[in-house]
Scaffold this motif. Structure first.
Motif, PDB file in Angstrom:
ATOM      1  N   THR A  28       8.321  -6.117  18.901  1.00  0.00           N
ATOM      2  CA  THR A  28       8.540  -6.768  17.814  1.00  0.00           C
ATOM      3  C   THR A  28       8.923  -5.709  16.728  1.00  0.00           C
ATOM      4  N   LEU A  29       9.787  -6.637  15.470  1.00  0.00           N
ATOM      5  CA  LEU A  29      10.259  -4.991  14.417  1.00  0.00           C
ATOM      6  C   LEU A  29       9.789  -5.549  13.485  1.00  0.00           C
ATOM      7  N   ASP A  30       8.414  -6.294  13.144  1.00  0.00           N
ATOM      8  CA  ASP A  30       7.789  -6.735  12.023  1.00  0.00           C
ATOM      9  C   ASP A  30       7.084  -5.540  11.513  1.00  0.00           C
ATOM     10  N   TRP A  31       7.111  -4.429  12.076  1.00  0.00           N
ATOM     11  CA  TRP A  31       6.242  -3.221  11.303  1.00  0.00           C
ATOM     12  C   TRP A  31       7.580  -2.768  10.568  1.00  0.00           C
ATOM     13  N   TYR A  32       8.746  -2.320  10.684  1.00  0.00           N
ATOM     14  CA  TYR A  32       9.644  -2.095  10.141  1.00  0.00           C
ATOM     15  C   TYR A  32      10.286  -3.009   8.883  1.00  0.00           C
ATOM     16  N   VAL A  33      10.090  -4.144   9.489  1.00  0.00           N
ATOM     17  CA  VAL A  33      10.710  -4.980   8.148  1.00  0.00           C
ATOM     18  C   VAL A  33       9.041  -4.874   6.064  1.00  0.00           C
ATOM     19  N   GLN A  34       7.536  -4.445   7.389  1.00  0.00           N
ATOM     20  CA  GLN A  34       6.818  -4.765   6.200  1.00  0.00           C
ATOM     21  C   GLN A  34       6.984  -3.395   5.545  1.00  0.00           C
ATOM     22  N   LEU A  35       7.382  -2.484   6.548  1.00  0.00           N
ATOM     23  CA  LEU A  35       7.859  -0.755   6.226  1.00  0.00           C
ATOM     24  C   LEU A  35       9.271  -1.369   5.148  1.00  0.00           C
ATOM     25  N   PHE A  36       9.806  -1.566   4.667  1.00  0.00           N
ATOM     26  CA  PHE A  36      10.438  -1.813   4.162  1.00  0.00           C
ATOM     27  C   PHE A  36      10.400  -3.244   2.814  1.00  0.00           C
ATOM     28  N   LYS A  37       9.245  -3.538   2.872  1.00  0.00           N
ATOM     29  CA  LYS A  37       8.382  -4.021   1.642  1.00  0.00           C
ATOM     30  C   LYS A  37       7.767  -3.696   1.302  1.00  0.00           C
ATOM     31  N   ASP A  38       7.014  -2.546   1.840  1.00  0.00           N
ATOM     32  CA  ASP A  38       5.865  -1.792   1.068  1.00  0.00           C
ATOM     33  C   ASP A  38       6.357  -0.804   0.195  1.00  0.00           C
ATOM     34  N   GLN A  39       6.264  -0.779  -1.213  1.00  0.00           N
ATOM     35  CA  GLN A  39       6.585  -0.562  -2.893  1.00  0.00           C
ATOM     36  C   GLN A  39       5.687   0.799  -2.473  1.00  0.00           C
ATOM     37  N   GLN A  40       4.992   0.760  -2.060  1.00  0.00           N
ATOM     38  CA  GLN A  40       4.560   2.924  -1.868  1.00  0.00           C
ATOM     39  C   GLN A  40       5.317   3.199  -1.313  1.00  0.00           C
ATOM     40  N   ILE A  41       6.229   2.966   0.021  1.00  0.00           N
ATOM     41  CA  ILE A  41       6.195   4.227   0.518  1.00  0.00           C
ATOM     42  C   ILE A  41       7.296   4.070   0.176  1.00  0.00           C
ATOM     43  N   MET A  42       7.986   3.105  -0.337  1.00  0.00           N
ATOM     44  CA  MET A  42       9.967   3.067  -0.295  1.00  0.00           C
ATOM     45  C   MET A  42       9.716   3.821  -1.840  1.00  0.00           C
ATOM     46  N   GLY A  43       8.681   3.632  -2.542  1.00  0.00           N
ATOM     47  CA  GLY A  43       8.336   4.802  -3.872  1.00  0.00           C
ATOM     48  C   GLY A  43       8.425   6.457  -3.739  1.00  0.00           C
ATOM     49  N   ALA A  44       8.032   6.503  -2.433  1.00  0.00           N
ATOM     50  CA  ALA A  44       7.504   7.956  -1.583  1.00  0.00           C
ATOM     51  C   ALA A  44       8.822   8.124  -0.798  1.00  0.00           C
ATOM     52  N   LEU A  45       9.866   7.412  -0.882  1.00  0.00           N
ATOM     53  CA  LEU A  45      10.621   7.741  -0.122  1.00  0.00           C
ATOM     54  C   LEU A  45      11.780   7.865  -1.198  1.00  0.00           C
ATOM     55  N   TYR A  46      12.237   7.408  -1.776  1.00  0.00           N
ATOM     56  CA  TYR A  46      12.923   7.502  -3.036  1.00  0.00           C
ATOM     57  C   TYR A  46      12.907   8.656  -3.357  1.00  0.00           C
ATOM     58  N   ASN A  47      11.558   9.218  -3.572  1.00  0.00           N
ATOM     59  CA  ASN A  47      11.005  10.203  -4.305  1.00  0.00           C
ATOM     60  C   ASN A  47      11.640  11.755  -3.145  1.00  0.00           C
ATOM     61  N   THR A  48      11.897  11.657  -1.976  1.00  0.00           N
ATOM     62  CA  THR A  48      11.190  12.250  -0.903  1.00  0.00           C
ATOM     63  C   THR A  48      13.219  13.056  -1.321  1.00  0.00           C
ATOM     64  N   ILE A  49      13.680  11.758  -0.809  1.00  0.00           N
ATOM     65  CA  ILE A  49      15.509  11.687  -0.548  1.00  0.00           C
ATOM     66  C   ILE A  49      16.110  12.515  -1.692  1.00  0.00           C
ATOM     67  N   VAL A  50      15.670  11.814  -2.883  1.00  0.00           N
ATOM     68  CA  VAL A  50      15.952  12.104  -4.296  1.00  0.00           C
ATOM     69  C   VAL A  50      15.407  14.023  -4.738  1.00  0.00           C
ATOM     70  N   ILE A  51      14.487  14.280  -4.433  1.00  0.00           N
ATOM     71  CA  ILE A  51      14.219  16.032  -4.454  1.00  0.00           C
ATOM     72  C   ILE A  51      14.961  16.432  -3.330  1.00  0.00           C
ATOM     73  N   ALA A  52      14.840  16.452  -2.604  1.00  0.00           N
ATOM     74  CA  ALA A  52      15.353  16.561  -1.432  1.00  0.00           C
ATOM     75  C   ALA A  52      16.943  16.578  -1.225  1.00  0.00           C
ATOM     76  N   LEU A  53      18.074  16.251  -2.104  1.00  0.00           N
ATOM     77  CA  LEU A  53      18.719  16.178  -2.097  1.00  0.00           C
ATOM     78  C   LEU A  53      19.501  17.504  -3.544  1.00  0.00           C
ATOM     79  N   ILE A  54      18.678  17.041  -4.750  1.00  0.00           N
ATOM     80  CA  ILE A  54      18.740  17.796  -5.844  1.00  0.00           C
ATOM     81  C   ILE A  54      18.327  19.201  -5.223  1.00  0.00           C
TER      82      ILE A  54
END
Length: 262
Positions: free
Chosen positions: A43-69
């Motif tokens: 199944t690919l459901d866990w990947y779909v649920q992953l990108f719907k998880d606001q907590q993980i997506m917020g952490a991903l945003y912080n990670t990428i922004v901090i890593a880039l800067i």
């Protein structure tokens, strides 16, 4: 013949021991069940649920922004620091290089607590900005160590020739020095970016309430049990790191071939 076969078997066992847990993690990220021991279907459901998880997506945003800067600032500071270190006298260069090695060799927990105490003492509020400063700090030595070998390979007579032909020092650096050390700068940037995404301990001690990166979020989720969404996220992170390593290795191989041709 036997010795060669034993070496191959020994190497295969080492790689199996290192990578078999990661392979299992990736396989079970596609498991339709939450079970960590039984395969029940693809199944690919866990990947779909992953990108719907606001907590993980917020952490991903912080990670990428901090890593880039952090990577951009660390690359700029580390490149100019490497140029300065290269032009130092022997004793000063040895002293500064030993200081540069310290953050690399120092345990992360010591660096993390030290930075936390520094921020508290300087009255810097722990949060996004403090984590960003911490990541810039820890990445600078890696950039210096990536750029310095390229600077040592430079033919400084080309720089002197540019000055003799009327170029200003800044113009000569921009047109002569920087293009030649660009592979080292690029490698340093990728290394800093990877280290920033990977970091947990220093981020944990230098962040504040409501701000977390992927490493902290995954650690918090794992304490309540390994959710298949974590397997999916770690699989994506592993694939991203492999892709970065392939890019770096390909770049280094091309530079090596160019140096042989010249």
């Amino acid at each position: 013949m036997v010795k060669s076969a034993l070496k191959k078997i020994y190497t295969a066992l080492i790689f199996t021991f290192l990578y078999s847990p990661i392979v299992v993690l990736i396989i079970f990220s596609f498991n339709s069940s939450k079970s960590r021991a039984h395969w029940t279907g693809f199944t690919l459901d866990w990947y779909v649920q992953l990108f719907k998880d606001q907590q993980i997506m917020g952490a991903l945003y912080n990670t990428i922004v901090i890593a880039l800067i952090a990577s951009i600032f660390a690359t700029i500071i580390g490149t100019f620091a490497a140029l300065g270190i290269h032009n130092m006298k022997k004793f000063g260069k040895a002293l500064v290089m030993n200081i540069t090695y310290l953050p690399v060799l120092n345990p992360d927990i010591v660096t993390g607590i030290s930075l936390m105490l520094l921020f508290i003492f300087a009255k810097v509020e722990l949060g996004f900005f403090s984590m960003l400063l911490a990541h810039i700090t820890i990445n600078i030595p890696y950039v210096i160590l990536s750029v310095l070998p390229k600077i040592k390979q430079l033919n400084m007579q080309i720089y002197d020739a540019a000055l003799d032909l009327g170029a200003t020092p800044m113009h000569a650096y921009r047109k002569v020095i920087f293009p030649q050390i660009m592979p080292g700068i690029f490698t340093g940037f990728l290394l800093a970016f990877t280290m920033s995404i990977d970091d947990f301990v220093i981020s944990f001690f230098t962040t504040g309430s409501g701000v977390s990166n992927l490493a902290i979020t995954i650690w918090s989720m794992a304490r309540r049990g390994v959710n298949p969404k974590i397997n999916a996220m770690l699989s994506i992170m592993f694939a991203s790191v492999i892709l970065l390593l392939l890019i770096v290795n390909n770049r280094m191989s091309r530079d090596g071939r160019k140096e042989k041709l010249t």
